[in-house]
Design a protein around this motif. Structure first.
Motif, PDB file in Angstrom:
ATOM      1  N   ARG A   1       0.956  -1.369  -0.156  1.00  0.00           N
ATOM      2  CA  ARG A   1       0.115  -0.040   0.154  1.00  0.00           C
ATOM      3  C   ARG A   1       1.031   1.160  -0.037  1.00  0.00           C
ATOM      4  NH1 ARG A   1      -4.708   0.369   4.199  1.00  0.00           N
ATOM      5  NH2 ARG A   1      -4.964   2.093   2.991  1.00  0.00           N
TER       6      ARG A   1
ATOM      7  N   LYS B   1      -7.408   3.696  11.646  1.00  0.00           N
ATOM      8  CA  LYS B   1      -7.953   2.422  11.807  1.00  0.00           C
ATOM      9  C   LYS B   1      -7.426   1.275  11.079  1.00  0.00           C
ATOM     10  CE  LYS B   1     -12.649   3.335  13.733  1.00  0.00           C
ATOM     11  NZ  LYS B   1     -13.939   3.029  13.401  1.00  0.00           N
ATOM     12  N   ASP B   2      -6.710   1.576  10.119  1.00  0.00           N
ATOM     13  CA  ASP B   2      -5.851   0.523   9.318  1.00  0.00           C
ATOM     14  C   ASP B   2      -4.992  -0.252   9.893  1.00  0.00           C
ATOM     15  OD1 ASP B   2      -7.224   1.594   7.163  1.00  0.00           O
ATOM     16  OD2 ASP B   2      -5.664   2.771   6.252  1.00  0.00           O
TER      17      ASP B   2
ATOM     18  N   HIS C   1       0.684  24.766  15.856  1.00  0.00           N
ATOM     19  CA  HIS C   1       1.086  23.737  15.298  1.00  0.00           C
ATOM     20  C   HIS C   1       1.267  22.394  16.083  1.00  0.00           C
ATOM     21  CE1 HIS C   1       3.230  26.653  12.121  1.00  0.00           C
ATOM     22  NE2 HIS C   1       2.000  26.634  12.120  1.00  0.00           N
TER      23      HIS C   1
ATOM     24  N   LEU D   1      -0.628  21.577  18.518  1.00  0.00           N
ATOM     25  CA  LEU D   1      -2.130  21.194  18.721  1.00  0.00           C
ATOM     26  C   LEU D   1      -2.248  20.317  17.460  1.00  0.00           C
ATOM     27  CD1 LEU D   1      -3.896  24.027  20.380  1.00  0.00           C
ATOM     28  CD2 LEU D   1      -2.863  21.975  21.557  1.00  0.00           C
ATOM     29  N   TYR D   2      -1.965  20.460  16.358  1.00  0.00           N
ATOM     30  CA  TYR D   2      -2.353  19.775  15.316  1.00  0.00           C
ATOM     31  C   TYR D   2      -1.616  18.351  15.310  1.00  0.00           C
ATOM     32  CZ  TYR D   2      -2.906  24.381  12.679  1.00  0.00           C
ATOM     33  OH  TYR D   2      -3.263  25.683  12.390  1.00  0.00           O
TER      34      TYR D   2
ATOM     35  N   SER E   1      -2.784  16.187  18.132  1.00  0.00           N
ATOM     36  CA  SER E   1      -3.894  15.314  17.723  1.00  0.00           C
ATOM     37  C   SER E   1      -3.540  14.370  16.802  1.00  0.00           C
ATOM     38  CB  SER E   1      -4.853  16.341  17.054  1.00  0.00           C
ATOM     39  OG  SER E   1      -5.319  17.073  17.830  1.00  0.00           O
TER      40      SER E   1
ATOM     41  N   GLU F   1      -2.362  11.411  18.619  1.00  0.00           N
ATOM     42  CA  GLU F   1      -3.293  10.658  19.535  1.00  0.00           C
ATOM     43  C   GLU F   1      -4.179   9.925  18.650  1.00  0.00           C
ATOM     44  OE1 GLU F   1      -5.653  13.210  22.551  1.00  0.00           O
ATOM     45  OE2 GLU F   1      -4.294  14.788  21.182  1.00  0.00           O
TER      46      GLU F   1
ATOM     47  N   SER G   1      -2.071   8.797  24.392  1.00  0.00           N
ATOM     48  CA  SER G   1      -2.946   9.841  25.118  1.00  0.00           C
ATOM     49  C   SER G   1      -2.156  11.259  25.167  1.00  0.00           C
ATOM     50  CB  SER G   1      -3.591   9.722  26.346  1.00  0.00           C
ATOM     51  OG  SER G   1      -2.605   9.635  27.357  1.00  0.00           O
ATOM     52  N   ARG G   2      -2.912  12.459  25.156  1.00  0.00           N
ATOM     53  CA  ARG G   2      -2.169  13.766  25.388  1.00  0.00           C
ATOM     54  C   ARG G   2      -1.488  13.889  26.575  1.00  0.00           C
ATOM     55  NH1 ARG G   2      -3.708  18.813  23.092  1.00  0.00           N
ATOM     56  NH2 ARG G   2      -4.484  17.419  21.436  1.00  0.00           N
TER      57      ARG G   2
ATOM     58  N   ARG H   1      -1.118  21.947   6.573  1.00  0.00           N
ATOM     59  CA  ARG H   1      -1.524  23.192   7.344  1.00  0.00           C
ATOM     60  C   ARG H   1      -0.531  23.795   7.670  1.00  0.00           C
ATOM     61  NH1 ARG H   1      -6.848  23.935   9.179  1.00  0.00           N
ATOM     62  NH2 ARG H   1      -6.087  25.791  10.297  1.00  0.00           N
TER      63      ARG H   1
ATOM     64  N   ASP I   1      -7.550  13.670  30.690  1.00  0.00           N
ATOM     65  CA  ASP I   1      -7.541  14.657  29.300  1.00  0.00           C
ATOM     66  C   ASP I   1      -9.058  15.224  29.305  1.00  0.00           C
ATOM     67  OD1 ASP I   1      -4.882  14.833  28.582  1.00  0.00           O
ATOM     68  OD2 ASP I   1      -5.196  13.096  27.180  1.00  0.00           O
TER      69      ASP I   1
ATOM     70  N   SER J   1      -8.740  17.693  15.255  1.00  0.00           N
ATOM     71  CA  SER J   1      -9.654  17.592  16.423  1.00  0.00           C
ATOM     72  C   SER J   1      -8.842  18.333  17.411  1.00  0.00           C
ATOM     73  CB  SER J   1      -9.385  16.069  16.999  1.00  0.00           C
ATOM     74  OG  SER J   1      -8.209  15.496  16.632  1.00  0.00           O
TER      75      SER J   1
ATOM     76  N   PRO K   1     -12.278  -0.127   8.272  1.00  0.00           N
ATOM     77  CA  PRO K   1     -11.487  -0.704   7.014  1.00  0.00           C
ATOM     78  C   PRO K   1     -11.840  -2.133   6.735  1.00  0.00           C
ATOM     79  CG  PRO K   1     -10.086   0.339   8.685  1.00  0.00           C
ATOM     80  CD  PRO K   1     -11.240   0.051   9.469  1.00  0.00           C
TER      81      PRO K   1
END
Lengths: 330, 93
Positions: free
Chosen positions: A29, A39-40, A94, A96-97, A100, A103, A108-109, A169, B3, B24, B63
């Protein structure tokens, strides 16, 4: 601002041939240019390497607010102050993007913040140097953010969807950062002799750390091979460093500033500048926590986190109370 | 301390397009999610409207279901205009 292109020593090492059918399908892939989404199925090593890389990148943006934040209250004019505020806010954005994006891989953050504060997670070595004068704010935008762009533009095409999208971004916003930095340098270099000397002094102090920011020489870089195969690192540290030197030297010449490297010379055969070796012992030493500002940076982050704890808790308690009231009314 | 909950943020740009997922963020409640989204995702006039959806409320396809969900569309090429041959001389079609 900016990502540390593999500034760590520990970990996976050489590229392993994919063995299981899942791994082969996964690699196929990636080879076909299909993005991997949260989720892959993905190999553990891919997940772990990306968590490390993206969180290091996020931490760099987050800690990177501090050296420049140091000058917000002392910016020379209201215009410069507004610009610097916007830039530092971008760095926070930046981070924060990127947090995320990390995550989505299952970390976890809270865990990432804890690792940063415990000194377990790395961030770019460049932010452990002090900003001694206003010219340093110019030098950071011009040199450090340009280095960031060179590293980040290829990452817009990396194999992991959320990371690639965050990079798009970030890159859009980053060129403002470089231009505002160069604009500061330009104003100083067109100013009084003292102002120009200040600009030269900033270049002298930031040149070598910025050169090292691209990470160790390819021969010393442990992650590259596997990361290249996974398309989460598209060019080697030395390639990116060369690109940065080649574009920066003429910009310095335009400013009338001198690059503090006696070995720097245009090589017509290669079509690139040759340049000297930075002090790699200093690089590893800063990375291990012994740079001029490592302790101060982490202390500032921990202090902000601890002193903000009551706000985070109060906001949650308020949200819970409001939700309860709404349920009663319903 | 845990969190704040995770929110997915959707922004509608000025040009009449629908809301689009932009990323998010964490926030204690919906009102705060909107305020944070403004700061994080619209610093350069990216939008005129924000939706914040709690990530835990989103139902997503897996998926593994890709074939069952999307494969049948692949066999129906007659749903595309390019399937049909328009004779030369026939205009405005």
């Amino acid at each position: 601002m900016y990502s540390p292109p593999e500034q760590s020593q520990a970990s996976p090492g050489r590229a392993a041939e994919p063995t299981s059918p899942e791994e082969r399908a996964f690699q196929a892939r990636i080879d076909a240019g299909i993005k991997i989404e949260p989720k892959d199925w993905m190999p553990d090593g891919y997940r772990k390497t990306l968590i490390r890389q993206i969180s290091q990148h996020a931490h760099s943006e987050w800690v990177g607010q501090l050296p420049e934040g140091n000058w917000i209250t002392r910016a020379p004019t209201l215009r410069r102050k507004a610009i610097l505020l916007a830039k530092v806010q971008d760095e926070g954005g930046h981070a924060l993007y990127l947090y995320s994006a990390a995550e989505t891989l299952g970390v976890s953050r809270e865990q990432m913040v804890a690792d940063l504060h415990a000194g377990k997670a790395k961030y770019s070595s460049i932010f452990n140097y002090p900003t001694l004068t206003w010219a340093d704010v110019g030098a950071i935008g011009w040199l450090v953010d340009a280095a960031a762009i060179i590293n980040q533009i290829p990452l817009c095409r990396c194999s992991y969807g959320p990371y690639a999208r965050a990079m798009v971004r970030i890159c859009k916003e980053e060129s403002f950062h470089v231009r505002q930095g160069y604009d500061i340098m330009l104003a100083l270099c067109r100013g009084t002799p003292e102002q120009k000397a200040m600009a030269q002094d900033a270049l002298n102090r930031w040149w070598w750390p910025a050169l090292m920011m691209h990470g160790p020489r390819d021969a010393e870089s442990v992650h590259s091979e596997q990361s290249a195969r996974w398309k989460i690192k598209l060019y080697s540290n030395d390639e990116l460093r060369q690109r940065w030197v080649d574009q920066t030297v003429p910009q310095a010449e335009f400013l009338g500033l001198t690059i503090p490297d006696p070995k720097l010379k245009w090589n017509p055969e290669r079509g690139h500048y040759d340049f000297g070796e930075p002090d790699w012992d200093e690089f590893w030493n800063v990375l291990k926590g012994n740079g001029p500002c490592n302790r101060e940076r982490l202390q500032a982050r921990r202090k902000a986190w601890e002193e903000g704890a009551w706000v985070r808790e109060a906001a949650l308690a308020y949200a819970a109370k409001r939700a309860q009231r709404e349920r009663k009314r319903a | 301390m845990n969190d704040w909950p995770l929110w997915e943020i959707f922004i509608r740009s000025q040009h009449g397009l629908s809301h689009k997922h932009v990323g998010s963020l964490h926030a204690a409640d919906g009102e705060m999610a909107i305020k944070h989204a403004r700061d994080v995702y619209t610093r350069r006039n990216e939008g005129v409207s924000i939706w914040a959806v709690k990530a835990s409320d989103i139902v997503a396809s897996s998926p593994g279901d890709k074939e069952a969900l999307f494969e049948s569309a692949n066999n129906k090429i007659y749903r595309h205009p390019t399937f049909y041959e328009v004779p030369e001389g026939v205009k405005n079609m």
